[in-house]
Structure formats: structure tokens, C-alpha cells
Design an enzyme around this catalytic site. Sequence first.
Site, PDB file in Angstrom:
ATOM      1  CG  HIS A  63      -1.873   1.122   1.278  1.00 61.22           C
ATOM      2  ND1 HIS A  63      -1.777   2.090   2.248  1.00 61.22           N
ATOM      3  CD2 HIS A  63      -2.937   1.456   0.498  1.00 61.22           C
ATOM      4  CE1 HIS A  63      -2.747   2.972   2.066  1.00 61.22           C
ATOM      5  NE2 HIS A  63      -3.464   2.610   1.012  1.00 61.22           N
ATOM      6  CG  ASP A 105      -6.859   4.253   0.316  1.00 60.01           C
ATOM      7  OD1 ASP A 105      -5.621   4.113   0.394  1.00 60.01           O
ATOM      8  OD2 ASP A 105      -7.437   5.316   0.610  1.00 60.01           O
TER       9      ASP A 105
END
Length: 137
Positions: A63, A105
Site C-alpha cells: 500500500h 486503498d
Amino acid sequence: MRTLWIMAVLLLGVEGSLVELWKMVFQETGKEAVKNYGLYGCNCGVGKRGKPVDATDRCCFVHRCCYKKVTGCDPKKDRYSYSWENKAIVCGEKNPCLKQVCECDKAVAICLRENLGTYNKNHRVTVKFLCKAPESC
């Protein structure tokens, strides 16, 4: 009690897409993002870097790498829109940069769900100095 205080401090000044990220993580995993992932491993949470301790921590590493590729907006502050349709995250943002943030996300939320089996409560509060040198993206 100390952990709750730390979590409260982390929440101060939170704005933008972090709120959307936390919502996505809850929708995908059923876990509160800040409480369960805010200090998890060597990559989840603010300012943490290191070799991932497990697959859950690797989700956070990937991420962070995804955020590094984003240009033209601030992934942690600029808000985007998404919807939850038929138990799936749908990024509905027209702005290309914000759409990319939403997709980053979404990917981490799904990754955390897919790796719930590797979640280890012992890694929930990992002190940064215990982490080994980080990998590059």
C-alpha cells in the site's frame, strides 16, 4: 489504557482519504482499522518502515508503495468518493489522481481481508526499532 491513548493521538487531525481507507478496511475485514492495524507490524501506520513480519504487514508495505506512485494529489489528505455495492468497493472518482488513491486503498483493504488468517495479535503494536531494514518498492 496506554494503547487507547496512543490511538486517540493518532486520530487527532485525521482528514481526507485516511477516513475512506479506514471505512474500506472495516467493510472488507470487519476490523477497526486504527485499533487493529494502526501500529501493526513494521509497515502499517504512520512513519513505519521495515521488512514485513507477515502477509498482513506486507499488505501495508505494498500500500505504501502504491501511494508512492501517486502524483498530483496527496493520498493521505485529499478526499475521494467510493461506494460499497454488493459487498464490493467501487471507486467512483473522476479525478485520475484521486481514483488512483482510491484503488490503492481498495487493494490494501482487500489484501487485509484475504490475509486475515495471518493476522497475529502479537504484531498489533510493533516497536519501530525492532523492524529490520526495509525492502524497496
